[in-house]
Design a protein around this motif. Structure first.
Motif, PDB file in Angstrom:
ATOM      1  N   UNK A 147      47.062  42.676  37.359  1.00  0.00           N
ATOM      2  CA  UNK A 147      48.184  41.763  37.886  1.00  0.00           C
ATOM      3  C   UNK A 147      48.408  41.341  39.373  1.00  0.00           C
ATOM      4  N   UNK A 148      47.802  42.123  40.830  1.00  0.00           N
ATOM      5  CA  UNK A 148      47.642  42.178  42.291  1.00  0.00           C
ATOM      6  C   UNK A 148      46.847  41.422  41.925  1.00  0.00           C
ATOM      7  N   UNK A 149      45.658  41.120  41.234  1.00  0.00           N
ATOM      8  CA  UNK A 149      44.833  40.291  41.687  1.00  0.00           C
ATOM      9  C   UNK A 149      45.202  39.317  41.044  1.00  0.00           C
ATOM     10  N   UNK A 176      42.700  52.001  42.844  1.00  0.00           N
ATOM     11  CA  UNK A 176      43.642  50.705  42.728  1.00  0.00           C
ATOM     12  C   UNK A 176      44.117  49.760  44.260  1.00  0.00           C
ATOM     13  N   UNK A 177      44.692  50.546  45.128  1.00  0.00           N
ATOM     14  CA  UNK A 177      44.919  50.208  45.973  1.00  0.00           C
ATOM     15  C   UNK A 177      43.949  49.615  47.259  1.00  0.00           C
ATOM     16  N   UNK A 178      42.837  51.306  46.618  1.00  0.00           N
ATOM     17  CA  UNK A 178      41.028  50.380  47.804  1.00  0.00           C
ATOM     18  C   UNK A 178      40.580  48.732  47.611  1.00  0.00           C
ATOM     19  N   UNK A 179      40.860  48.506  45.940  1.00  0.00           N
ATOM     20  CA  UNK A 179      39.642  47.426  45.626  1.00  0.00           C
ATOM     21  C   UNK A 179      40.628  45.681  46.006  1.00  0.00           C
ATOM     22  N   UNK A 180      42.577  46.233  46.532  1.00  0.00           N
ATOM     23  CA  UNK A 180      43.060  45.261  46.304  1.00  0.00           C
ATOM     24  C   UNK A 180      43.445  45.090  47.938  1.00  0.00           C
ATOM     25  N   UNK A 181      42.664  46.392  48.750  1.00  0.00           N
ATOM     26  CA  UNK A 181      42.675  45.463  49.804  1.00  0.00           C
ATOM     27  C   UNK A 181      41.570  45.203  50.188  1.00  0.00           C
ATOM     28  N   UNK A 182      40.227  45.815  49.479  1.00  0.00           N
ATOM     29  CA  UNK A 182      39.150  45.174  49.662  1.00  0.00           C
ATOM     30  C   UNK A 182      39.713  43.873  49.654  1.00  0.00           C
ATOM     31  N   UNK A 183      39.823  42.900  48.425  1.00  0.00           N
ATOM     32  CA  UNK A 183      40.134  42.236  47.742  1.00  0.00           C
ATOM     33  C   UNK A 183      40.812  40.849  48.701  1.00  0.00           C
ATOM     34  N   UNK A 184      41.919  41.585  49.999  1.00  0.00           N
ATOM     35  CA  UNK A 184      42.628  40.941  51.431  1.00  0.00           C
ATOM     36  C   UNK A 184      41.739  40.713  52.515  1.00  0.00           C
ATOM     37  N   UNK A 185      40.948  42.040  52.301  1.00  0.00           N
ATOM     38  CA  UNK A 185      39.770  42.014  53.516  1.00  0.00           C
ATOM     39  C   UNK A 185      39.138  41.096  53.212  1.00  0.00           C
ATOM     40  N   UNK A 186      38.751  40.554  52.444  1.00  0.00           N
ATOM     41  CA  UNK A 186      37.840  39.579  52.132  1.00  0.00           C
ATOM     42  C   UNK A 186      38.691  37.947  52.051  1.00  0.00           C
ATOM     43  N   UNK A 187      39.711  37.773  52.532  1.00  0.00           N
ATOM     44  CA  UNK A 187      40.672  36.902  51.905  1.00  0.00           C
ATOM     45  C   UNK A 187      40.754  36.541  53.799  1.00  0.00           C
TER      46      UNK A 187
END
Ligand SMILES: Nc1ncnc2c1ncn2[C@@H]1O[C@H](COP(=O)(O)OP(=O)(O)O)[C@@H](O)[C@H]1O
Ligand SMILES: [Mg+2]
Length: 250
Positions: A147-149, A176-187
């Motif tokens: 959902x957060x993705x 999941x925090x790490x996965x979401x942070x990796x995505x934000x980092x890519x942004x």
């Protein structure tokens, strides 16, 4: 570095209670800023007041060289829709729409791209965030991380100048925090400016700069520079931030 957002002497009071007093800072284009501080220090209030979700009592918010804090509501909504993306602790997706429909909706609303382009953009974002397989799912049937993705994809559909995030990993477990942070980092590495409120030092350690609020004032700020994803630098940054936060009494 070009300034994308400048906050000048921002004050916010509710009735007679002052929540933010004289907050000033600049954010460079493409920077990643973390806002930390004890609970109740005004982090969310600050984020809402610089992103037009709320209006400052006094002071200025200058986005891309334009003062936005006193814009009429309908123009402010347009600025928010086209220039800003938002993520919160919970995804707040619409329950009767699929993942994909939630993501494309603000794209159709903005009307900058045609429907086909919005659909393609949504596909690309879902691919990047690893949720293509659940595009047509009912949002009641997917996990919190998924959902957060989806919420991140929705926030990015109009290619905002700034992504604002208020405790985006606050309801997620550590993997999941790490996965979401990796995505934000890519942004962020793709060039979007990111401003995130978090109480998680690991999350904040990825930011270029950490601002620490106490009682609605900027108490101090720590420059960490650009984040690189290797283990040694991550550990050094986390250590520097931890020592600084300790001094702050966090
Ligand atoms: N709408 C409001 N009306 C009155 N007080 C508020 C309102 N929003 C926030 N506050 C107060 O402002 C202070 C800061 O809140 P907040 O920005 O949510 O802090 P943080 O996000 O750092 O935990 C708190 O004392 C809170 O009670
Ligand atoms: Mg908060």
């Amino acid at each position: 570095m070009k300034t994308i957002l400048e906050v000048k002497n921002l004050c916010k009071s509710y009735e007679n209670i002052r929540v933010l007093s004289d907050v000033s800072f600049k954010v460079g284009e493409g920077e990643f800023i973390a806002i930390m501080g004890p609970s109740g220090s005004g982090k969310s209030t600050l984020l809402y007041n610089i992103s037009g979700m709320d209006r400052p009592t006094s002071g200025e918010v200058v986005l891309c060289e334009k003062e936005i804090s006193k814009l009429p509501d309908e123009i402010m909504s347009e600025v928010r829709l086209k220039q800003m993306g938002f993520i919160f602790q919970h995804a707040y997706l619409l329950k009767n729409l699929s993942i994909r429909d939630n993501i494309v909706l603000p794209g159709f609303e903005a009307g900058v791209l045609d429907r086909e382009q919005v659909n393609q953009k949504a596909d690309a974002l879902m691919r990047k965030t690893g949720i293509s397989n659940i595009a047509n799912h009912d949002i009641k049937k997917v996990s919190g991380g998924q959902l957060q993705r989806a919420a991140i994809c929705r926030a990015l559909i109009n290619q905002p100048d700034i992504l604002f995030a208020d405790e985006p990993t606050g309801a997620l477990n550590s993997s999941t925090t790490k996965e979401v942070m990796d995505i934000i980092n890519n942004v962020y590495t793709d060039g979007t400016t990111v401003i995130i409120v978090t109480h998680d030092a690991k999350v904040a350690s990825r930011a270029c700069k950490v601002i620490y609020l106490i009682d609605g004032n900027i108490h101090d700020a720590l420059e960490l520079g650009k984040y690189k994803a290797d283990e040694a630098t991550s550990a050094t940054r986390e250590k520097r931030l931890a020592q600084w936060l300790e001094k702050m009494g966090f």
